[in-house]
Design a protein around this motif. Sequence first.
Motif: not given
Lengths: 593, 593
Positions: B194, B173, B439-440, B444-446, B165-170
């Motif tokens: 996810y 952590v 794109p997510i 993410t595309n960024g 929940p607190h760690a998506g791309s990073d």
Amino acid sequence: MYKAPVADIAFTLNHVAGLSDALQTGKLGDLGSDLVDAILEEAGRFASNEMAPLGVTGDRQGARVSDGVVTTPDGWADLYRSWREGGWNGLTGPEEFGGQSLPNMLNVAALEMWNSASMAFALAPTLTMGAIESLHKHGSDELKATYLEKLVSGEWTGTMNLTEPHAGSDLGVLKTRAERRDDGSYRIFGQKIYITWGEHDAADNIIHLVLARLPNAPAGTRGISLFLVPKFLVKEDGSLGARNDVFCHSIEHKLGIHGSPTCTMIYGDGKFGDEKGAIGWLIGEENKGLACMFTMMNNARLAVGIQGVAIAEAATQKAIDYARERTQGKAPGWSGSGMSPIIEHPDVARMLLTMKALTQGSRAICYACAHALDMARHGEGEEARVWAERAALLTPIAKSYSTDVGVDVASLGVQVHGGMGFIEETGAARYLRDARIAPIYEGTNGIQAIDLVTRKLPLSAGAQVEGFISELKEVVRRVEAANDTQFGLTADRLHAAIDDLEAATGWLLKAQSEGRHSEALAGATPYQRLFGLVLTGVYLAKGALAASDDSKSDQRIVLCRFAAENLLPETSALKRQVVEGAASLEAARAVLA
Amino acid sequence: MYKAPVADIAFTLNHVAGLSDALQTGKLGDLGSDLVDAILEEAGRFASNEMAPLGVTGDRQGARVSDGVVTTPDGWADLYRSWREGGWNGLTGPEEFGGQSLPNMLNVAALEMWNSASMAFALAPTLTMGAIESLHKHGSDELKATYLEKLVSGEWTGTMNLTEPHAGSDLGVLKTRAERRDDGSYRIFGQKIYITWGEHDAADNIIHLVLARLPNAPAGTRGISLFLVPKFLVKEDGSLGARNDVFCHSIEHKLGIHGSPTCTMIYGDGKFGDEKGAIGWLIGEENKGLACMFTMMNNARLAVGIQGVAIAEAATQKAIDYARERTQGKAPGWSGSGMSPIIEHPDVARMLLTMKALTQGSRAICYACAHALDMARHGEGEEARVWAERAALLTPIAKSYSTDVGVDVASLGVQVHGGMGFIEETGAARYLRDARIAPIYEGTNGIQAIDLVTRKLPLSAGAQVEGFISELKEVVRRVEAANDTQFGLTADRLHAAIDDLEAATGWLLKAQSEGRHSEALAGATPYQRLFGLVLTGVYLAKGALAASDDSKSDQRIVLCRFAAENLLPETSALKRQVVEGAASLEAARAVLA
């Protein structure tokens, strides 16, 4: 949750779109800025506090139909009652029928807030307002006396019945038919689809405006008449009588605006009444229905444009809130402890600033269009004529550019949220789902582009658009004269973008004068976007210049600069599509054969 | 309904991405073009006939969960069985474990077809293939012996457990923890969100690859280990044993890919087993889990890119079919009786040609990336190293550009359908809903753009990207040499676009070498799109040049010209965003403060 940006809205109305000047010169009667402020403030309060929460729950629940009875989401009928009792439905309505006859600008600003809170809900009054305008302009005194007061108060709602399964944008081929009766009424038979709020439980009566064809009417659009068909017939004393022979057959399962019932309506099927046929009354003259409906449609086009602005505003607020709280990674230069808020990452900042600039630009375009309508209504003679032309020129841009912006900004909003953006409970996806209809209905954006290029550019033999472009250049000269380094390359970029607009405009006018219609149409959509982008840059500059005594002044200047240096360079590509793209498009049609 | 474009796919593989040359020079072993054709043909048949119909119904029904049991849409479990029995899961799998060790190119082409038919369904094998690759490369012989054969056959599926929940791309952590046991196994505790196809009813076992942290592991990404955690423990004889302590807590209510269960997985809650803790085995070394997972992620990035291509292809087919049948108005020059098909209107043709060009361009990019992976795998020494760099350079572009194309093309597809596009039953909106996640996820595309600019451009001190640009220029020289008037201004436009790419590349490398990281990152996303657009133009040209003996030759040339003259002019605006946009972006951050 959405919070109405009342200060931004008031600023744009007053200092970009021209309300402040109009108030000072008394062109809008005795309306004063105190009343304007009070109205905006109260609309903002209602939209943020009352409407926005039910917008969320209404999307989840959606409208439902059972045996012809449509139920709106929980709480919506009460919300509608409380909204119309606040007098919001009659802001621009005629005073003789209980309205407040206020300028369009105010209503468009209020509509923005309703749509940000719930586009699905705001569709109900949007359609009613169109019906009021059409009826007021074209209806007989008797029809007006019977229907207008309750439509203006919002006690009854209105609808607009154009589309049939085989006739979308092309109304010339519609099949719904009307038969004359000796008492002056008509009987209507046929099926209409995509009727927004065609049936619902939030008002006592629903007044349908229906396009139909009389026997032996001329073929095509010259044989269409407009009829008023109430859900319940109205007795002499104004009370409701028998149910008319019209009913909701089904509602659509749509991508978005789930709370808004999109109905298939059946007229004259014999479900109600003694004799088959829905009873209706002619609005305007026989076979002149399209002109009457166009009154409604022009109004509606600007109202759809503002939906784009509204969604963009709400999506931007949500994305900024999220980007401030969500932490991930370390942005360059981040000196805080732990991960940085994602708003610190340059790529996220780019998305958010793009969203802000596009939202503010499209808002200014819609408000400027409303201002032109107000000036045309309150002005006289040549001045009014020129303002009416300006409104006509701006309407397709306001509709198309703003609704494209609505989709683009809502999509960026989903992206800023990352994986959360794809989860429905987050709410970012709802904006994208809702926004996606706006470039389609009320004439697709492709049709707006055709209108812009073939009917609006040639106004006064091109003098209207040329005069407008001259005004835009004047703003750039003021940016140069301001001599403020914070503007960066703004003036240069605006000059280049206006040059692109001017070149593309000249090319399109010439192509049409030489009968190269297909070439002109091939560039219509890029031209429309080009025009919208230029206006975005110029209106942001106008606001930045006007804001010199405002505490937000610096913010307006740097956002204007961001738009000029990052968004406006696209105009050169769009110009090329217009002036050089047609030949390759024509050649490539072989691929589609 | 989707019909797999087998001929287009084969053409792009062979004549644009390099398969034909590789086959002729024997670089892919004894694989012959007959087998390639047979595989593509059969995959197309399965995708079109078996999978596509269930893609439609599966979207409506969606995956459901009840008390930890996930049920996929009606027919999907049988579809999955029949699909894996066709051998499709093991196309690229290692031969020693029952796979066919075919080139990535073939699998990517097949994946395109599966995703066009049903992106939600295709996600299951996409994740399994990633798990196979990671396990094959980093797993112990014992783990491989126990799990690989059934993963390669598809009898069991695989998942990838990164996000919390607190760690998506990073990932640095994340909090899921692992404890060592004396028998060499580990116990896993934590919650993952996810998780695609984390639980379902289409396979007998599910093999989770889970990132977790050991006690006293170093902080950040250097303290992450990768574990294999099966849903059912596997006995010595290979049969299934007890249920492991992992379960699906809930599934997400998403904008799209409704048939794909997106699960929240709980590890070590004590729901199953005698002792709390999900039993897992280490893959690779302790604290080196990220490297193992990256093997899976790189694979997955290209696989997500192809989802964008797949949706774009399906949406384009649907829109063209509709535009041929739907009639409205009269297009300029229309001489038929009655209304013209909307495909005749220049504005609609522009949308459809844009969709076609973007689809074919993004397809070529993804296939070229797969080709580079194949060349790296089959080559040796310096040649393999250079190809691996090429694959590394192309991966973020393939992922991001193609998924952006997927969203843009699906949105245009909705627009072509008009009001019908907004109605779910039509199916055009489903493509937009499904496309929006690509794109997510998988970074993410960024994040892809950051990877492209900060890690891929500097490969071999910039020599990799410079070499690639030289190859692109060579294609333009061949267009000039072809001296075919049908190419119109193609060569000029390609030259200008490549010049923009070269200038932006040089600027980004210089900015980074001078430590101006924030400026470089500010332009990363526009640069990524610029690169993708240039490749679209060049690859369409490459196909047009190669097609000179093909009956579709003229069509390829005119579509290439359309892209060059109508789409590529955007590169100049993108270049400006890269080389001039950072200062105004930095200044405008004040607006977001």
